[in-house]
Design an enzyme around this catalytic site. Structure first.
Site, mmCIF file in Angstrom:
data_model
loop_
_atom_site.group_PDB
_atom_site.id
_atom_site.type_symbol
_atom_site.label_atom_id
_atom_site.label_comp_id
_atom_site.label_asym_id
_atom_site.label_seq_id
_atom_site.Cartn_x
_atom_site.Cartn_y
_atom_site.Cartn_z
ATOM 1 N NE ARG A 69 -0.111 -0.069 -5.725
ATOM 2 C CZ ARG A 69 -0.620 0.947 -5.528
ATOM 3 N NH1 ARG A 69 -1.463 1.380 -5.228
ATOM 4 N NH2 ARG A 69 0.729 1.979 -5.382
ATOM 5 C CD GLU A 115 -4.372 -0.122 -11.504
ATOM 6 O OE1 GLU A 115 -5.170 -0.657 -10.602
ATOM 7 O OE2 GLU A 115 -3.666 0.805 -11.239
ATOM 8 C CG HIS A 151 -5.073 3.206 -9.444
ATOM 9 N ND1 HIS A 151 -3.975 2.205 -9.195
ATOM 10 C CD2 HIS A 151 -4.720 4.119 -8.316
ATOM 11 C CE1 HIS A 151 -3.201 2.556 -8.341
ATOM 12 N NE2 HIS A 151 -3.624 3.574 -7.734
#
Ligand code: 8YV
Length: 319
Positions: free
Chosen positions: A238, A267, A285
């Site tokens: 994360r 993000e 991601h």
């Protein structure tokens, strides 16, 4: 009557097929990103919500959910997007999807490590833009991965699969976690009691800790200063675990050779500093983004829902 499930994002066909077979799902065929208000509205009459990490369930949102909603069965292993304390107080069951995405995330971690060390972003850009004109012994020289020391911060499911893959590159594995793992899980990995004690042993450092107040900005300037000069940092956990300003400063000064990142603070609106750097390998991601894993994640979320609606304890209950 089949229970109604609000499914916030478009899921793989096989998962939606099983949803239609066993439930009365409210699907999102156009994969629209819903606001909290829309989720609250759409979940009227639903028995459960099957969300992704893109939907935030703050205490305020949880308080406004209709009474019909009994559970949040996440399509993700991370559940930092859900206020589990607020969910628990309200009696909402919350589940996640562990294990099934460890291989995919470990693969991506290896890709970040290799991509950062071997300057994949720069190389690809040179080829695509036709700026690649020549070859020389000093052209695009990177850092070798094989035989180096790999520090793993967070030796959970993903961290341990990364260790397994890195052993294929003859890496020496070091790790830190809140407690030491049993020998059969360590498989020779060397334990360090604190993140600070781990740092000097990391030619490569990869982060696999959960997002929590304790891990927020854990990789800060102090910790980075303890890494060997020229180390490479990788993050597929994360974004909050990293202090972006500190990492960018270390990448600019040469303290760190490179970084490979898949997750970011804020993000997809990432710290603009990363875009300016050529020594970062950036992915959007996609740690768990393989066809196999996405189906497995959906099925795992459905296994949890099946248990909940059968009045049983779901396997992956986190609140
Ligand atoms: C997913 C993830 O892409 O599962 C997680 O925690 O970060 C990713 O693998 C995403 O969360 C799916 O909701």
């Amino acid at each position: 009557m089949k229970p109604v499930i609000l499914v916030t994002r478009k899921l793989p066909d096989a998962v939606e097929e099983r949803l239609r077979r066993d439930y009365d799902p409210i699907l999102n065929p156009d994969d629209v990103l819903y606001s909290s208000d829309e989720i609250i509205e759409l979940s009227r009459g639903a028995g459960a919500i099957l969300p992704c990490h893109t939907e935030r369930f703050t205490a305020e949102v949880i308080a406004r959910l209709p009474d019909s909603v009994r559970a949040i069965a996440n399509f993700s292993v991370g559940y930092d997007h859900v206020d589990t304390a607020a969910a628990g107080e309200r009696g909402l069951i919350v589940t996640n999807t562990p294990e099934v995405l460890s291989d995919a995330t470990a693969e991506l971690t290896m890709m970040l490590m290799l991509g950062a060390a071997r300057r994949a972003s720069e190389g690809e850009r040179l080829v695509r833009t036709r700026e690649w004109k020549d070859w020389s012994p000093s052209f695009m020289v990177g850092t070798q991965v094989t035989g180096k020391r790999l520090g793993i911060l967070g030796f959970g499911r993903v961290g341990r699969v990364v260790a397994e893959r890195a052993r294929g590159f003859d890496m020496e594995i070091h790790y830190n976690d809140v407690k030491r793992m049993p020998t059969e899980l360590e498989k020779g990995a060397i334990y360090h009691k604190t993140p600070g004690e781990l740092m000097p042993h990391c030619d490569f450092l990869t982060l696999h800790c959960v997002s929590s107040p304790e891990t927020t900005k854990l990789l800060n300037a102090d910790l980075i200063s303890l890494l060997p000069d020229g180390a490479v940092v990788v993050n597929a956990s994360r974004g909050v675990v990293i202090d972006d300003d500190a990492l960018i400063a270390a990448l600019k000064s040469g303290k760190l050779t490179a970084a490979g990142l898949d997750v970011y603070n804020g993000e997809p609106d990432i710290h603009p500093g990363y875009r300016q750097l050529s020594n970062v390998f950036l992915m959007p991601h996609i740690g768990s983004a393989t066809k196999e894993t996405r189906v497995a994640m959906g099925f795992r979320a459905l296994d949890n829902l099946d248990a909940i609606f059968a009045g049983e304890e779901p396997r992956d209950r986190v609140a």
